[in-house]
Scaffold this motif. Sequence first.
Motif, PDB file in Angstrom:
ATOM      1  N   HIS A 146       0.844  -1.206   0.000  1.00 52.02           N
ATOM      2  CA  HIS A 146       0.000   0.000   0.000  1.00 52.02           C
ATOM      3  C   HIS A 146       0.871   1.245   0.000  1.00 52.02           C
ATOM      4  CE1 HIS A 146      -2.305   3.274   1.909  1.00 52.02           C
ATOM      5  NE2 HIS A 146      -3.400   2.664   1.523  1.00 52.02           N
ATOM      6  N   TYR A 147       0.544   2.203  -0.873  1.00 48.93           N
ATOM      7  CA  TYR A 147       1.236   3.496  -0.821  1.00 48.93           C
ATOM      8  C   TYR A 147       0.233   4.614  -1.072  1.00 48.93           C
ATOM      9  CZ  TYR A 147       1.342   4.308  -5.929  1.00 48.93           C
ATOM     10  OH  TYR A 147       0.999   4.559  -7.237  1.00 48.93           O
ATOM     11  N   VAL A 148       0.600   5.804  -0.631  1.00 47.09           N
ATOM     12  CA  VAL A 148      -0.245   6.988  -0.845  1.00 47.09           C
ATOM     13  C   VAL A 148       0.414   7.770  -1.978  1.00 47.09           C
ATOM     14  CG1 VAL A 148      -1.198   9.070   0.219  1.00 47.09           C
ATOM     15  CG2 VAL A 148      -0.867   7.007   1.600  1.00 47.09           C
ATOM     16  N   SER A 149      -0.257   7.858  -3.112  1.00 39.42           N
ATOM     17  CA  SER A 149       0.413   8.411  -4.297  1.00 39.42           C
ATOM     18  C   SER A 149       0.713   9.900  -4.153  1.00 39.42           C
ATOM     19  CB  SER A 149      -0.413   8.153  -5.554  1.00 39.42           C
ATOM     20  OG  SER A 149      -1.689   8.740  -5.414  1.00 39.42           O
ATOM     21  N   ASN A 150      -0.033  10.565  -3.274  1.00 37.80           N
ATOM     22  CA  ASN A 150       0.255  11.982  -2.997  1.00 37.80           C
ATOM     23  C   ASN A 150      -0.141  12.241  -1.546  1.00 37.80           C
ATOM     24  OD1 ASN A 150       0.751  14.877  -4.000  1.00 37.80           O
ATOM     25  ND2 ASN A 150      -1.271  15.030  -3.064  1.00 37.80           N
ATOM     26  N   ASP A 151       0.847  12.469  -0.695  1.00 37.42           N
ATOM     27  CA  ASP A 151       0.495  12.688   0.707  1.00 37.42           C
ATOM     28  C   ASP A 151       0.079  14.145   0.921  1.00 37.42           C
ATOM     29  OD1 ASP A 151       0.968  11.097   3.602  1.00 37.42           O
ATOM     30  OD2 ASP A 151       0.760  13.277   3.674  1.00 37.42           O
ATOM     31  N   GLY A 155       2.885  16.862   1.523  1.00 33.80           N
ATOM     32  CA  GLY A 155       3.148  17.551   0.252  1.00 33.80           C
ATOM     33  C   GLY A 155       4.187  16.818  -0.577  1.00 33.80           C
ATOM     34  N   VAL A 156       4.114  15.481  -0.513  1.00 33.20           N
ATOM     35  CA  VAL A 156       5.065  14.624  -1.224  1.00 33.20           C
ATOM     36  C   VAL A 156       4.284  13.762  -2.224  1.00 33.20           C
ATOM     37  CG1 VAL A 156       6.476  12.559  -0.882  1.00 33.20           C
ATOM     38  CG2 VAL A 156       6.794  14.545   0.599  1.00 33.20           C
ATOM     39  N   GLU A 157       4.780  13.699  -3.454  1.00 34.39           N
ATOM     40  CA  GLU A 157       4.043  12.962  -4.493  1.00 34.39           C
ATOM     41  C   GLU A 157       4.961  11.983  -5.224  1.00 34.39           C
ATOM     42  OE1 GLU A 157       2.223  15.591  -7.395  1.00 34.39           O
ATOM     43  OE2 GLU A 157       0.977  13.969  -8.215  1.00 34.39           O
ATOM     44  N   PHE A 158       4.417  10.820  -5.540  1.00 32.36           N
ATOM     45  CA  PHE A 158       5.137   9.898  -6.429  1.00 32.36           C
ATOM     46  C   PHE A 158       4.788  10.318  -7.856  1.00 32.36           C
ATOM     47  CE2 PHE A 158       4.944   7.509  -2.511  1.00 32.36           C
ATOM     48  CZ  PHE A 158       6.203   6.920  -2.459  1.00 32.36           C
ATOM     49  N   HIS A 159       5.790  10.704  -8.630  1.00 36.91           N
ATOM     50  CA  HIS A 159       5.486  11.219  -9.964  1.00 36.91           C
ATOM     51  C   HIS A 159       5.377  10.122 -11.010  1.00 36.91           C
ATOM     52  CE1 HIS A 159       5.410  15.257  -8.552  1.00 36.91           C
ATOM     53  NE2 HIS A 159       6.604  15.105  -7.985  1.00 36.91           N
ATOM     54  N   CYS A 160       5.848   8.917 -10.693  1.00 33.23           N
ATOM     55  CA  CYS A 160       5.656   7.791 -11.611  1.00 33.23           C
ATOM     56  C   CYS A 160       4.982   6.660 -10.854  1.00 33.23           C
ATOM     57  CB  CYS A 160       6.995   7.259 -12.119  1.00 33.23           C
ATOM     58  SG  CYS A 160       7.852   8.459 -13.096  1.00 33.23           S
ATOM     59  N   ALA A 171      -3.158   1.706  -4.143  1.00 32.20           N
ATOM     60  CA  ALA A 171      -2.840   3.134  -4.016  1.00 32.20           C
ATOM     61  C   ALA A 171      -4.001   3.908  -3.401  1.00 32.20           C
ATOM     62  CB  ALA A 171      -2.520   3.728  -5.385  1.00 32.20           C
ATOM     63  N   ASP A 172      -3.664   4.729  -2.412  1.00 30.53           N
ATOM     64  CA  ASP A 172      -4.595   5.761  -1.957  1.00 30.53           C
ATOM     65  C   ASP A 172      -4.312   6.970  -2.852  1.00 30.53           C
ATOM     66  OD1 ASP A 172      -5.870   7.888  -0.800  1.00 30.53           O
ATOM     67  OD2 ASP A 172      -5.142   7.522   1.233  1.00 30.53           O
ATOM     68  N   MET A 173      -5.213   7.190  -3.807  1.00 29.61           N
ATOM     69  CA  MET A 173      -5.024   8.302  -4.760  1.00 29.61           C
ATOM     70  C   MET A 173      -5.980   9.450  -4.480  1.00 29.61           C
ATOM     71  SD  MET A 173      -4.228   7.079  -8.602  1.00 29.61           S
ATOM     72  CE  MET A 173      -2.899   5.902  -8.775  1.00 29.61           C
ATOM     73  N   SER A 174      -6.366   9.571  -3.199  1.00 32.39           N
ATOM     74  CA  SER A 174      -7.396  10.546  -2.865  1.00 32.39           C
ATOM     75  C   SER A 174      -7.089  11.950  -3.382  1.00 32.39           C
ATOM     76  CB  SER A 174      -7.589  10.605  -1.345  1.00 32.39           C
ATOM     77  OG  SER A 174      -8.142   9.391  -0.894  1.00 32.39           O
ATOM     78  N   ARG A 293       8.262  16.916  -4.828  1.00 30.85           N
ATOM     79  CA  ARG A 293       7.263  17.907  -4.417  1.00 30.85           C
ATOM     80  C   ARG A 293       5.906  17.639  -5.067  1.00 30.85           C
ATOM     81  NH1 ARG A 293      10.694  23.500  -5.111  1.00 30.85           N
ATOM     82  NH2 ARG A 293      11.268  23.756  -2.927  1.00 30.85           N
ATOM     83  N   SER A 294       4.889  17.784  -4.254  1.00 34.29           N
ATOM     84  CA  SER A 294       3.532  17.561  -4.761  1.00 34.29           C
ATOM     85  C   SER A 294       3.098  18.706  -5.658  1.00 34.29           C
ATOM     86  CB  SER A 294       2.571  17.447  -3.576  1.00 34.29           C
ATOM     87  OG  SER A 294       1.236  17.548  -4.026  1.00 34.29           O
TER      88      SER A 294
END
Length: 359
Positions: A146-151, A155-160, A171-174, A293-294
């Motif tokens: 499980h990962y949060v794609s944008n916290d 304010g941290v984002e996975f860009h890929c 993914a939590d893509m909320s 950065r998000s």
Amino acid sequence: MRKVYNFSPGPGMLPDEVLAQIHEEIFDWRHSGMSVMEMSHRGKEFATIFSETEAALRSLLRISDTYHVLFLQGGGHLQFSMVPLNLLGDKTTADYVSTGYWSERAMEDARQYCAVRIAATSEDKSYTYAPQPGEWSINPDAAYVHYVSNDTAAGVEFHCTPDIGAVPLVADMSTNILSKPINVSKHALIYACAQKNIGIAGLTVIILCKDLLGKALPFTPRMLNYKEHAANSSMFNTPCTFAIYVAGLVLDWIEKNGGLAEMGKRHLRMSSLVYDFLDRSSLFINQVRRCDRSRINIPFTLADPALEDRFIKFTEDNSLKHLRGNLALGMRASMYNAMPLAGAEKLVSVMREFERAHA
Ligand SMILES: Cc1ncc(COP(=O)(O)O)c(C=O)c1O
């Protein structure tokens, strides 16, 4: 028309065009003589709204027939429990990537049902970066990762999209769903509460690989079992009809405004404006590693924290709302799909003016 810009982490802004259409249709949806709020969820009118909304989501995100799309309730929070309840099967452990507040909350609930293993964490640097997927230590016996794609908070984002091999990826893509094109097929399950990028509070969207059904723990209440919801086309109970209708309008708006590629460009443009200002400022600070950065949620602090209350008052006097961060996080600007570029520009000009007066 717009009087304020809302930088809240959610509920976020809705596009003006969507609000106008709701206004126009509120008493009489497409000459049905009924408001959407009065319709039976079993009637043909709502069936049309429902199927158009699902088709629009499938089209925008290119979701294949191997996935169910569920329109449920309970917010992101209920998914923190539904995910382990439904995906553990005969496994007893799940992997989590910890990027801050929201992953911690997800783990807290998962611990009720299984052993939670941390595959990667950015706690060592106060959650100011995203541990890169190549560095995740994945347990091949985990039921899922499980990962949060944008916290939202960090304010941290996975860009890929992480490519993690055989273990199902959840993914939590909320906060960043529909903000750029994504590869759904790399995920086993995606969930997102609607009140940020999809519409209004009340709806939670779940995109779930059909192969995953049938693994629910025996004590899973029927209402929390994806299989029941899938078998009943999200109508095991009365769905949140109005929120589904609004989501349909938002999805149409995204399509008419250039789709996800255009949303991606808008987010890049808006967030770059704010980050460029922050990086040159001697008063405002963002501590997130640049590459992580998000584009959606931008937390920042003031070099002199004693100025915070004055800054918040100044932004509110200038029609910028909800810039105070939650917890002990200073300030945060959340810019979802409906935030116009003018909102980001106004934010920067107000910050610049404040800095001139106080630096
Ligand atoms: C990343 C993330 N996950 C989950 C949630 C929880 O959503 P809800 O309040 O709908 O339960 C939020 C809410 O802000 C969020 O930002």
